[in-house]
Scaffold this motif. Structure first.
Motif, short mmCIF file in Angstrom:
data_model
loop_
_atom_site.label_atom_id
_atom_site.label_comp_id
_atom_site.label_asym_id
_atom_site.label_seq_id
_atom_site.Cartn_x
_atom_site.Cartn_y
_atom_site.Cartn_z
N GLN A 1 -39.71 20.32 62.33
CA GLN A 1 -40.61 21.46 62.54
C GLN A 1 -39.85 22.77 62.50
O GLN A 1 -40.32 23.76 61.91
N ARG A 2 -38.68 22.81 63.10
CA ARG A 2 -37.87 24.04 63.03
C ARG A 2 -37.44 24.32 61.60
O ARG A 2 -37.43 25.48 61.16
N THR B 1 -38.55 32.79 63.44
CA THR B 1 -39.88 32.38 63.00
C THR B 1 -40.14 32.91 61.59
O THR B 1 -39.98 34.10 61.31
N PRO C 1 -37.61 28.54 64.55
CA PRO C 1 -37.86 28.49 66.00
C PRO C 1 -38.75 29.65 66.43
O PRO C 1 -38.97 30.61 65.68
N ARG C 2 -39.21 29.59 67.66
CA ARG C 2 -39.99 30.69 68.23
C ARG C 2 -39.03 31.76 68.74
O ARG C 2 -38.77 31.89 69.94
N TYR D 1 -35.96 18.03 64.62
CA TYR D 1 -35.60 19.24 63.88
C TYR D 1 -36.55 19.64 62.75
O TYR D 1 -36.48 20.79 62.30
#
Length: 328
Positions: free
Chosen positions: A310-311, A247, A316-317, A308
């Motif tokens: 957004q990542r 993140t 990633p979270r 992909y």
């Protein structure tokens, strides 16, 4: 039935992807080195490739760079695809599921078509799986028969020593090119970790370097109690070289295994095993440039954008302190 509606496509693991852990119980397939870079999941990110090669060129001593699969994915432009392949194949490479399915002829699958060959587990949404199958079809159109033949010739695994550390290098896990046995999600399960101890006994290695599952993890495993020397074993999964892994951190990651420590801010985390240093090293690129290049090939509304982007923008979270785990 089309790939988009075949429930097995993208989730199945073909028999020809598989091997036994015992294949690693051999002398090294490559000469020993002082510094090893393992970079999986480049995903066609040309900027990350350029940065990685520059970092590797600065290392000294006996060095080797291994791309352990899925170096293609977002490089749907034929010119980008060609440059990525040339850059990667100038070094040592394994084929991942992406390269294996690019190289395969569509009619070669007599039964179920594996789609992208990702062998996605149940927790991955069906729409993600369907989009990955379509990405693979578009990527195949960007490649030439000669390029696909080069990919078909690549091995599925390697054995290499760094000092006293006996290392198996794979894309997936100790049994399959697309196996998820080294996924950080599975490694949280103590029953699964017991299964991995059996793999290590059969493979006779100290550690595996892997990728495929898209999130990094360095997992220490206790040795089997009945072993004569119950030394711990390690799994080093670099996550993705060509996408963010944490993140708020836009960097990709590679695994550096070396007889000398890494000094610098690009070290995200790592461990020391006797005289060997193993570190997750950031592959820093300008995120705005990386996003612009991605969007030129995969604009809003495209499959890769939906899966992909957004990542790529946010990461990633997942946090770096989730990635190093010691089973005491």
């Amino acid at each position: 039935m089309t790939l988009d509606h075949d429930p097995a496509a993208g989730r199945s693991c073909p028999l020809h992807y598989r091997y036994l852990p015992e294949v690693f119980a051999t002398p090294p397939t490559l000469d020993p080195v002082d510094v090893l870079y393992v970079a999986g999941g480049l995903y066609g990110n040309e900027l990350a490739l350029e940065r990685l090669l520059a970092c590797f060129a600065a290392e000294r001593g006996r060095t080797r760079l291994v791309f352990n699969g899925d170096f293609h994915w977002f490089d749907a432009d034929p010119d980008v695809f060609s440059r990525v392949q040339r850059g990667v194949l100038a070094h040592t490479a394994l084929r991942g599921n992406v390269e294996t399915e690019l190289a395969a002829e569509a009619e070669a699958h007599a039964d179920a078509d594996p789609g992208c060959g990702c062998a996605y587990p149940d927790w991955v949404d069906d729409q993600v799986v369907a989009r990955s199958n379509r990405i693979l079809r578009r990527l195949r159109a960007a490649s030439t028969p000669a390029q696909r033949a080069e990919l078909a010739a690549l091995p599925m695994w390697l054995r290499l020593d760094v000092g006293p550390l006996r290392l198996g290098i794979v894309h997936g896990d100790a049994q399959s090119l697309a196996g998820w046995g080294f996924a950080q999600e599975h490694l949280r399960d103590p029953v699964h970790r017991d299964r991995l101890r059996a793999w290590f006994r059969q493979a006779r290695v100290d550690a595996f370097a892997s990728s495929h599952t898209c999130l990094p993890v360095f997992q220490r495993l206790r040795g089997a109690p009945q072993a004569c020397a119950a030394q711990p074993h390690w799994i080093f999964n670099n996550g993705a070289a060509g996408m963010p892994n944490f993140t708020g951190d836009p960097a990709g990651l590679l695994t550096r295994v070396a007889l000398t420590p890494f000094v610098g801010a690009r070290r995200r985390f790592g461990v020391r095993i006797g005289e060997v240093f193993v570190d997750a090293i950031a592959i820093d690129v300008d995120p705005r440039q990386a996003q612009a290049r991605f969007l030129r090939q995969w604009p809003p509304g495209s499959d890769a954008y939906a899966s992909y982007f957004q990542r790529i923008v946010q990461g990633p979270r997942y946090r770096a302190d989730d990635a190093i785990r010691r089973e005491e």
